[in-house]
Scaffold this motif. Sequence first.
Motif, mmCIF file in Angstrom:
data_model
loop_
_atom_site.group_PDB
_atom_site.id
_atom_site.type_symbol
_atom_site.label_atom_id
_atom_site.label_comp_id
_atom_site.label_asym_id
_atom_site.label_seq_id
_atom_site.Cartn_x
_atom_site.Cartn_y
_atom_site.Cartn_z
ATOM 1 N N ASN A 123 -4.686 -0.500 -5.574
ATOM 2 C CA ASN A 123 -3.353 -0.200 -5.067
ATOM 3 C C ASN A 123 -3.435 0.902 -4.021
ATOM 4 O O ASN A 123 -4.119 1.915 -4.219
ATOM 5 C CB ASN A 123 -2.430 0.229 -6.211
ATOM 6 N N ALA B 185 -9.062 7.700 -7.973
ATOM 7 C CA ALA B 185 -8.072 7.979 -6.928
ATOM 8 C C ALA B 185 -8.774 8.684 -5.783
ATOM 9 O O ALA B 185 -9.499 9.658 -5.995
ATOM 10 C CB ALA B 185 -6.938 8.848 -7.468
ATOM 11 N N ASN C 54 -5.808 3.826 -5.138
ATOM 12 C CA ASN C 54 -6.001 3.927 -6.580
ATOM 13 C C ASN C 54 -6.709 2.670 -7.070
ATOM 14 O O ASN C 54 -6.241 1.550 -6.847
ATOM 15 C CB ASN C 54 -4.652 4.081 -7.292
ATOM 16 N N ASN D 185 -10.821 4.822 -13.750
ATOM 17 C CA ASN D 185 -9.662 5.192 -12.926
ATOM 18 C C ASN D 185 -10.162 6.062 -11.784
ATOM 19 O O ASN D 185 -10.726 7.140 -12.017
ATOM 20 C CB ASN D 185 -8.628 5.970 -13.752
ATOM 21 N N SER E 208 -3.450 7.298 0.057
ATOM 22 C CA SER E 208 -4.346 7.331 -1.099
ATOM 23 C C SER E 208 -4.574 5.925 -1.624
ATOM 24 O O SER E 208 -3.730 5.038 -1.488
ATOM 25 C CB SER E 208 -3.776 8.218 -2.211
ATOM 26 N N TYR F 135 -8.507 0.717 -10.374
ATOM 27 C CA TYR F 135 -8.568 0.655 -11.835
ATOM 28 C C TYR F 135 -9.329 -0.598 -12.249
ATOM 29 O O TYR F 135 -9.117 -1.687 -11.693
ATOM 30 C CB TYR F 135 -7.150 0.611 -12.431
ATOM 31 N N HIS G 170 -11.147 13.417 -4.362
ATOM 32 C CA HIS G 170 -11.156 12.256 -5.249
ATOM 33 C C HIS G 170 -11.109 12.716 -6.700
ATOM 34 O O HIS G 170 -11.521 13.835 -7.035
ATOM 35 C CB HIS G 170 -12.399 11.395 -5.009
#
Length: 254
Positions: free
Chosen positions: A192, A251, A199, A249, A197, A201, A235
Amino acid sequence: MPPPPWNNNFENRPHKPMFNRFGGPNIDIISIFLFLIIVIIGFTQETNKQLRLTTQRFLQAEAEKAHAELSFLKAQVNPHFLFNTLNNIYTLAIIKDENTAPSIMKLSNIMRYITDEAGCDFVSLQSEVDCITNFIALQKLRLTKKTDLNYELTGNFENKKIAPLILMAFVENVFKYGISNHKSNSLTIKINVQNSSINFYCQNTIYRDKKNTERTGIGIENTKQRLRYIYGDKHILNIKDNDGLFTVNLAILL
């Protein structure tokens, strides 16, 4: 004849004695003090110069070391990824699957990405995602009905850059350790993008014997190092390995 005027002036002028009352020569303290200051200033300047040169050499050596380590990590990722993908296509060829030719084309696109773009420090995020999509398409060919795959892409991927193969290591790990031909398993991969940014997962059930356990995480550890080198505090990586589930996870501030 009267004496020359300068003689009178010279004779009447006060003379500084060349020797002090103890019989030793007079010492000009101010001159010595100024001389010492000049020496100290010169020494300090030279010391600072040498310190700057030493610091520059150290920083350059550290930068070269980081660059060499990063190149080594990239070299470890690429052959490992290609080796696994080629094994999958080889299996399709052996069983004469009709998807062999399309799979070769997908692999061709992946190899083009790796050879033409992955050598750069940064690539377009869309190219990285396209490579992941092709990789997942190849992996889907060997999945059975026991595997439930959830792959989601959301957000705007255009005009954004990312370090190549950063996400690929985690995606590859999902398929390497999350598939069983005998038990039901679920694989989840989500990417996403929100503003500046990204993300990422992923989650998978872990199926691995003792031998594989010792080898688990080689690509992940390399990716951790790359993230530290490239993104630093830009990050956040959270990895959980418990209850038979491996969850990532990530980011990244692009």
